[in-house]
Design a protein around this motif. Structure first.
Motif, PDB file in Angstrom:
ATOM      1  N   ARG A  83      14.311   5.850  -4.476  1.00 57.08           N
ATOM      2  CA  ARG A  83      15.091   4.627  -4.232  1.00 57.08           C
ATOM      3  C   ARG A  83      14.199   3.513  -3.680  1.00 57.08           C
ATOM      4  N   ALA A  84      13.308   3.853  -2.774  1.00 56.08           N
ATOM      5  CA  ALA A  84      12.402   2.855  -2.203  1.00 56.08           C
ATOM      6  C   ALA A  84      11.476   2.298  -3.277  1.00 56.08           C
ATOM      7  N   LYS A  85      10.959   3.177  -4.137  1.00 61.60           N
ATOM      8  CA  LYS A  85      10.092   2.728  -5.226  1.00 61.60           C
ATOM      9  C   LYS A  85      10.851   1.793  -6.163  1.00 61.60           C
ATOM     10  N   GLY A  93       2.790   0.333  -1.779  1.00 59.80           N
ATOM     11  CA  GLY A  93       3.909   1.176  -1.350  1.00 59.80           C
ATOM     12  C   GLY A  93       4.388   2.104  -2.448  1.00 59.80           C
ATOM     13  N   VAL A  94       4.542   1.562  -3.637  1.00 61.18           N
ATOM     14  CA  VAL A  94       4.997   2.374  -4.772  1.00 61.18           C
ATOM     15  C   VAL A  94       3.978   3.459  -5.089  1.00 61.18           C
ATOM     16  N   ILE A  95       2.717   3.101  -5.083  1.00 58.73           N
ATOM     17  CA  ILE A  95       1.663   4.069  -5.410  1.00 58.73           C
ATOM     18  C   ILE A  95       1.612   5.180  -4.361  1.00 58.73           C
ATOM     19  N   ALA A  96       1.717   4.821  -3.087  1.00 60.23           N
ATOM     20  CA  ALA A  96       1.696   5.832  -2.020  1.00 60.23           C
ATOM     21  C   ALA A  96       2.908   6.754  -2.112  1.00 60.23           C
ATOM     22  N   LEU A  97       4.082   6.198  -2.381  1.00 61.90           N
ATOM     23  CA  LEU A  97       5.280   7.033  -2.496  1.00 61.90           C
ATOM     24  C   LEU A  97       5.219   7.941  -3.720  1.00 61.90           C
ATOM     25  N   THR A  98       4.650   7.449  -4.799  1.00 68.36           N
ATOM     26  CA  THR A  98       4.487   8.284  -5.990  1.00 68.36           C
ATOM     27  C   THR A  98       3.607   9.483  -5.670  1.00 68.36           C
ATOM     28  N   GLU A  99       2.528   9.224  -4.960  1.00 74.85           N
ATOM     29  CA  GLU A  99       1.617  10.306  -4.568  1.00 74.85           C
ATOM     30  C   GLU A  99       2.329  11.282  -3.630  1.00 74.85           C
TER      31      GLU A  99
END
Length: 104
Positions: free
Chosen positions: A71-73, A48-54
């Protein structure tokens, strides 16, 4: 999910444009957000963190969307840190996976 309502629904229809890269952009961001939501629901917070970063790296996001992703990350990362501190080896491995993507 409120900031990215289309992540739960089907992607919006593509607008006609002379630049195909720009036309694909909203769909790509929606797919990344969908992937992040799916990963979080499966307790794959690293995914999830990696996808949101991208997703945050893509142009055209509103400030509200960028802040919601951040915020989600932070929430997912905090959860992993708490689990790792309690001895959860899987959480520690997920934190290391996130760190590897940041150092690339």
């Amino acid at each position: 999910e409120k900031t990215y309502p289309a992540a739960i629904q089907s992607p919006p229809p593509q607008a006609e444009t002379s630049n195909p890269a720009t036309a694909a952009q909203p769909t790509e961001v929606h797919e990344l957000v969908r992937a992040a939501v799916s990963a979080a629901r499966a307790n794959d917070y690293a995914g999830g963190v990696i996808a949101l970063t991208e997703a945050q790296r893509k142009p055209g996001l509103t400030a509200e969307q960028v802040m919601a992703a951040q915020r989600a990350k932070q929430a997912m990362t905090s959860e992993l840190i708490n689990r790792a501190a309690a001895g959860d080896q899987q959480a520690l491995a997920q934190l290391k996976a996130i760190e590897r993507t940041r150092s690339q």
